[in-house]
Design a protein around this motif. Structure first.
Motif, short mmCIF file in Angstrom:
data_model
loop_
_atom_site.label_atom_id
_atom_site.label_comp_id
_atom_site.label_asym_id
_atom_site.label_seq_id
_atom_site.Cartn_x
_atom_site.Cartn_y
_atom_site.Cartn_z
N ILE A 276 0.83 -1.21 0.00
CA ILE A 276 0.00 0.00 0.00
C ILE A 276 0.86 1.26 0.00
O ILE A 276 0.68 2.16 -0.79
N TRP A 277 1.80 1.27 0.96
CA TRP A 277 2.67 2.44 1.05
C TRP A 277 4.07 2.01 0.64
O TRP A 277 4.79 1.40 1.44
N SER A 278 4.48 2.34 -0.55
CA SER A 278 5.79 1.89 -1.00
C SER A 278 6.89 2.62 -0.23
O SER A 278 6.64 3.62 0.44
N LYS A 280 8.14 1.93 2.43
CA LYS A 280 7.84 1.91 3.87
C LYS A 280 7.37 3.26 4.42
O LYS A 280 7.62 3.58 5.59
N ASN A 281 6.73 4.06 3.57
CA ASN A 281 6.13 5.30 4.06
C ASN A 281 4.79 5.00 4.71
O ASN A 281 3.73 5.44 4.25
N PHE A 282 4.82 4.19 5.76
CA PHE A 282 3.59 3.78 6.43
C PHE A 282 2.89 5.00 7.04
O PHE A 282 3.54 5.96 7.44
N SER A 283 1.56 4.92 7.12
CA SER A 283 0.83 6.03 7.74
C SER A 283 1.17 6.09 9.22
O SER A 283 1.56 5.09 9.83
N GLU B 285 -6.91 1.57 4.47
CA GLU B 285 -5.61 0.90 4.37
C GLU B 285 -5.47 -0.15 5.47
O GLU B 285 -5.05 -1.28 5.21
#
Lengths: 352, 352
Positions: A276-278, A280-283, B285
């Protein structure tokens, strides 16, 4: 665990008062045990001693210990006891303890056995810790086998599981003794009035299990405890029982499998999150959830596992212990000394 | 698993060709076994038969079976074989099988034993499935104990673990046989050329373990397999080995603990998520990540566990099987029939 956090300040005040009155608890710390020894052990011992006002006796190679102590705040709460040998992780526990009389883990146990320390903490070879305690502290009369009691962070609070690895092959009678000791541990150290005791097994019904658990079930049914029957692996962390007994092979297997499955799921989740977040730019929300859940599972947050059935207190902590782990293990050791669990077990087994 | 998905269409074509040529695979389905029987079993059997072009023989109470068949698409691929009795989940397997000769699980095994079906599928009492297979299908000559082989969804692919519950108390020799059977299973059904075989144990070193694993280690070291040593519970799902052997008590314990820890972590994550998004208004997400990870762990996505060492194919599937589970178990049964694993084990054990 929760209880300790709340009581933290109270304990501190009490220890401080004792200390100022000339009495202080003395904890022997095996400075050479664990993957990050001696550095992390020394740092944790200093932190723990200062925070809880106890005397920490660092046992091990004094040259190495002083190297790390140099950078720590100076305190009279730290003592050093030289020990020239180390029992390595892969080494045979019984041979190691017999041969290396001056090993840090053996000397730590000796300090407790001789009354020079009130408790010990080690992140070293678990088998060697058990062997050293048996050799230098001894069993409580009547106890056939001491057991390692692990504390699981269940959904609704701590679950005590014993044995987690001291006795690989058990007789049904050993499991009965583990139950009696676990019962007293829950009562004294956790203030649970009538602990629910379960038998770790592969089915709910009394007819399920292997030869050992089938026989142990019968013994536990007749014992003077609040035996609630079998507890399956699916129920362990959902607090069906306060205390769960098993042989040390099964306990250790369950413990390691739990650790493996937890790591596996965290890996799975991260694999999905990366889709989802390439990069590792996790929310922020996802990161918060993961770190809070991982914190609840983190062994460094907990002290360790008490060895019950010996005539003293020994906390066996994780081989990958860092300073925080050691600090928490010191707190746990203090708690167990205060709880009077050794005296309770002695009384119970003396009468029976 | 992955392999099967890719081969799905190929299998279908092959089965369809066989079917059109007058040959079709026949799978006996225990319609009365499992928490959602007979409804979900009947639905799954119809779906599976139609999708893979096999004959599904529904075994159980015909009145109930026809009730659910009424609402299904009509197909000549479905046969019904009446069986008047059911062995319940809590019932003693051996007694149940001896007493209830017309139980659905016993009749299913009988169909395989008498050559009227090529394989069977059951979501019923695991012990009863094993007992029925031993009674009606029999062991492969030379095999001392058949074993339940569970398929774990490891990070890098399937891990075969056996025994997962058929034999609660094992001799070291049984574990050696499990390893030989697991080796052939990995080769034939998973096309792994030189499967890595491990012993489930509580330490990496050969000196670690209980009496059983210490002795089994020695036997495995000398066997004609690619034995890679001990596999700890922490490593099981990280594909250190393709096949892992253990006694049935330990295997079942590890399986249930894994399920429990997975549920525990999902619960922990949701507890933390609720703190961020009240009223369970989770972000899209987060919901996607959770559902995808859960899908990889979902037993309904996988077929079940083959019982190896019997003279035929039996897939034991989850007690909470739904239609999809049964459909997948049918596919797995077909795959195992096609793999020729029974013949391979027969040859291996005949020679030795």
């Amino acid at each position: 665990m929760e209880k300790w956090r709340i009581e933290n300040f109270y304990i501190y005040l009490l220890m401080k008062a004792n200390f100022e009155g000339g009495l202080r608890m003395r904890i022997a710390i095996d400075a050479m045990g664990g993957d990050f020894a001696p550095k992390e052990i020394v740092l944790g011992a200093v932190e723990g001693a200062m925070e809880y006002g106890v005397e920490a006796i660092l046992v091990g190679d004094e040259k190495q210990i002083y190297t790390y102590l140099k950078d720590c705040p100076k305190t009279e709460l730290i003592k050093v006891r030289h020990a020239s040998e180390v029992i390595e992780m892969g080494e045979s526990p019984s041979k190691g303890v017999r041969k290396k009389k001056d090993a840090s883990i053996v000397v730590s146990a000796q300090l407790v056995g001789e009354g020079e320390a009130d408790a010990m903490v080690s992140a070293g070879n678990t088998g060697a810790a058990v062997a050293a305690c048996l050799f230098k502290i001894g069993r409580i009369p009547g106890v056939e086998r001491p057991a390692v009691a692990t504390l699981w962070p269940g959904i609704y609070g701590t679950v005590i599981m014993l044995d987690a690895g001291a006795n690989k092959d058990c007789k049904p009678e050993f499991l009965l003794q583990f139950a009696l000791m676990g019962d007293l541990l829950a009562k004294t150290a956790y203030n649970i009035e009538k602990p629910k005791i379960g038998l770790l097994n592969i089915g709910e019904e009394s007819t399920k299990g292997n030869d050992l658990t089938l026989k142990a079930y019968k013994l536990l049914s007749k014992a003077d405890i609040n035996f609630i029957g079998n507890v399956e692996g699916t129920e362990l962390l959902f607090n069906k029982a306060n205390v769960v007994v098993c042989d040390g092979f099964t306990g250790n297997m369950v413990l390691k499998t739990g650790e493996g499955v937890a790591n596996f799921i965290v890996t799975l989740l991260k694999q999905e999150a990366v889709k989802i977040w390439s990069d590792k730019n996790f929310s922020e929300e996802f990161k918060t959830i993961m770190s809070k859940a991982q914190k609840r599972l983190d062994y460094t947050e907990h002290g360790g596992a008490p060895l019950v059935g010996i005539n003293g207190i020994c906390i066996i902590t994780h081989g990958r212990a860092i300073a925080k782990t050691i600090k928490n293990a010191i707190k746990m050791a203090m708690e167990f000394v205060k709880s009077g669990v050794v005296k309770e077990i002695s009384c119970k087994f003396h009468v029976e």
